[in-house]
Design a protein around this motif. Structure first.
Motif, short mmCIF file in Angstrom:
data_model
loop_
_atom_site.label_atom_id
_atom_site.label_comp_id
_atom_site.label_asym_id
_atom_site.label_seq_id
_atom_site.Cartn_x
_atom_site.Cartn_y
_atom_site.Cartn_z
N ALA A 98 10.76 19.05 92.34
CA ALA A 98 10.69 20.44 91.88
C ALA A 98 11.19 21.39 92.96
CB ALA A 98 9.26 20.80 91.52
N MET A 99 11.86 22.43 92.53
CA MET A 99 12.23 23.53 93.43
C MET A 99 11.84 24.83 92.75
SD MET A 99 15.89 22.54 95.14
CE MET A 99 15.76 23.86 96.36
N GLY A 100 11.29 25.73 93.54
CA GLY A 100 10.81 26.95 92.93
C GLY A 100 10.80 28.13 93.87
N TRP A 101 10.24 29.23 93.37
CA TRP A 101 10.15 30.47 94.13
C TRP A 101 8.71 30.99 94.11
CZ3 TRP A 101 14.29 32.40 96.79
CH2 TRP A 101 15.54 31.86 96.48
N PHE A 102 8.30 31.47 95.25
CA PHE A 102 7.03 32.15 95.40
C PHE A 102 7.31 33.50 96.06
CE2 PHE A 102 3.82 28.84 94.51
CZ PHE A 102 4.66 27.74 94.41
N ARG A 103 6.34 34.37 96.02
CA ARG A 103 6.49 35.66 96.69
C ARG A 103 5.18 36.10 97.30
NH1 ARG A 103 7.50 39.55 91.35
NH2 ARG A 103 5.33 39.50 90.57
N GLU B 176 2.12 34.07 95.88
CA GLU B 176 1.93 33.77 94.46
C GLU B 176 3.16 33.10 93.87
OE1 GLU B 176 1.24 37.33 92.18
OE2 GLU B 176 3.28 38.09 92.50
N PHE B 177 2.90 32.32 92.84
CA PHE B 177 3.94 31.61 92.14
C PHE B 177 4.81 32.57 91.35
CE2 PHE B 177 6.01 28.49 89.65
CZ PHE B 177 5.92 28.86 88.32
N VAL B 178 6.13 32.30 91.33
CA VAL B 178 7.06 33.09 90.54
C VAL B 178 7.72 32.22 89.46
CG1 VAL B 178 9.18 34.48 90.57
CG2 VAL B 178 7.52 34.68 92.44
N ALA B 179 8.39 31.16 89.90
CA ALA B 179 9.10 30.29 88.95
C ALA B 179 9.36 28.96 89.61
CB ALA B 179 10.41 30.93 88.51
N PRO C 106 3.59 13.74 89.31
CA PRO C 106 3.52 13.60 87.85
C PRO C 106 3.59 14.93 87.12
CG PRO C 106 1.90 12.20 88.92
CD PRO C 106 2.48 13.08 90.00
N ARG C 107 3.10 15.96 87.78
CA ARG C 107 3.10 17.28 87.15
C ARG C 107 3.74 18.29 88.11
NH1 ARG C 107 0.10 21.80 87.59
NH2 ARG C 107 -1.14 20.86 89.26
N ILE C 108 4.61 19.13 87.60
CA ILE C 108 5.23 20.16 88.43
C ILE C 108 4.18 21.20 88.79
CG2 ILE C 108 6.94 22.01 88.47
CD1 ILE C 108 8.68 20.29 86.70
N GLY C 109 4.07 21.47 90.07
CA GLY C 109 3.03 22.35 90.54
C GLY C 109 3.41 23.82 90.53
N VAL C 110 2.39 24.66 90.48
CA VAL C 110 2.59 26.11 90.56
C VAL C 110 1.75 26.71 91.69
CG1 VAL C 110 3.19 26.32 88.13
CG2 VAL C 110 0.79 26.56 88.85
N ARG C 111 1.13 25.87 92.49
CA ARG C 111 0.36 26.35 93.64
C ARG C 111 1.16 26.13 94.91
NH1 ARG C 111 -3.61 22.70 91.92
NH2 ARG C 111 -3.41 21.75 93.97
N PRO C 112 1.02 27.03 95.88
CA PRO C 112 1.76 26.84 97.14
C PRO C 112 1.46 25.51 97.82
CG PRO C 112 0.93 29.07 97.01
CD PRO C 112 0.34 28.33 95.85
N ASP C 113 0.22 25.04 97.72
CA ASP C 113 -0.13 23.81 98.44
C ASP C 113 0.46 22.57 97.79
OD1 ASP C 113 -3.61 23.41 97.28
OD2 ASP C 113 -1.72 23.60 96.19
N GLU C 114 1.13 22.74 96.66
CA GLU C 114 1.79 21.61 96.01
C GLU C 114 3.25 21.47 96.44
OE1 GLU C 114 0.46 23.03 92.02
OE2 GLU C 114 -0.22 20.96 91.77
N TYR C 115 3.68 22.35 97.34
CA TYR C 115 5.05 22.33 97.83
C TYR C 115 5.06 22.01 99.31
CZ TYR C 115 6.56 24.00 93.35
OH TYR C 115 6.81 24.08 92.00
N SER C 116 5.97 21.10 99.70
CA SER C 116 5.99 20.60 101.07
C SER C 116 6.99 21.32 101.96
CB SER C 116 6.33 19.10 101.06
OG SER C 116 5.40 18.38 100.27
#
Length: 125
Positions: free
Chosen positions: A33-38, A46-49, A103-113
């Motif tokens: 997963a790749m995403g954006w937070f702000r 906080e999660f954005v997308a 298994p599940r795409i995360g939306v919390r910052p701690d789920e991103y490395s």
């Protein structure tokens, strides 16, 4: 390790648009997963997308749904965030983030490395 570098932030008037880009390098085969937070001043990140590897699954925060669009280009190892109809409350430092397979795409910052250094987005009223 994975390195992420954002670009495209800046100052825009309310109602305007900006496009953020994030380029990944290094051990990118680890990325799913790749995403954006702000993060706004004195607020929590906080999660954005976010987007799955294929781009077939995307998720958005309710506050940006219908205005922001996330897109991946795996050949170029980039992820972008098109932001339209910007509001002053969108003002924040925007961070690109990447996560290994889960298994599940995360939306919390701690789920991103992996994290980029951030790019400032300022929306004036």
């Amino acid at each position: 390790q994975v390195q992420l570098v954002e670009s495209g932030g800046g100052l825009v008037q309310a109602g305007g648009s900006l496009r953020l880009s994030c380029a990944a390098s290094g051990r990118t085969f680890n990325i799913h997963a790749m995403g954006w937070f702000r993060q706004a001043p004195e607020k929590e990140r906080e999660f954005v997308a976010t987007s799955s590897w294929s781009g077939g699954n995307t998720y958005y925060a309710d506050s940006v749904k219908g205005r922001f669009t996330i897109a991946r280009d795996n050949a170029k190892k980039t992820v972008s965030l098109q932001m339209n109809s910007l509001k002053p409350e969108d003002t924040a430092v925007y961070y690109c983030a990447a996560a290994p397979f889960r298994p599940r795409i995360g939306v919390r910052p701690d789920e991103y490395s992996y994290w980029g250094q951030g790019t400032q987005v300022t929306v004036s009223s």
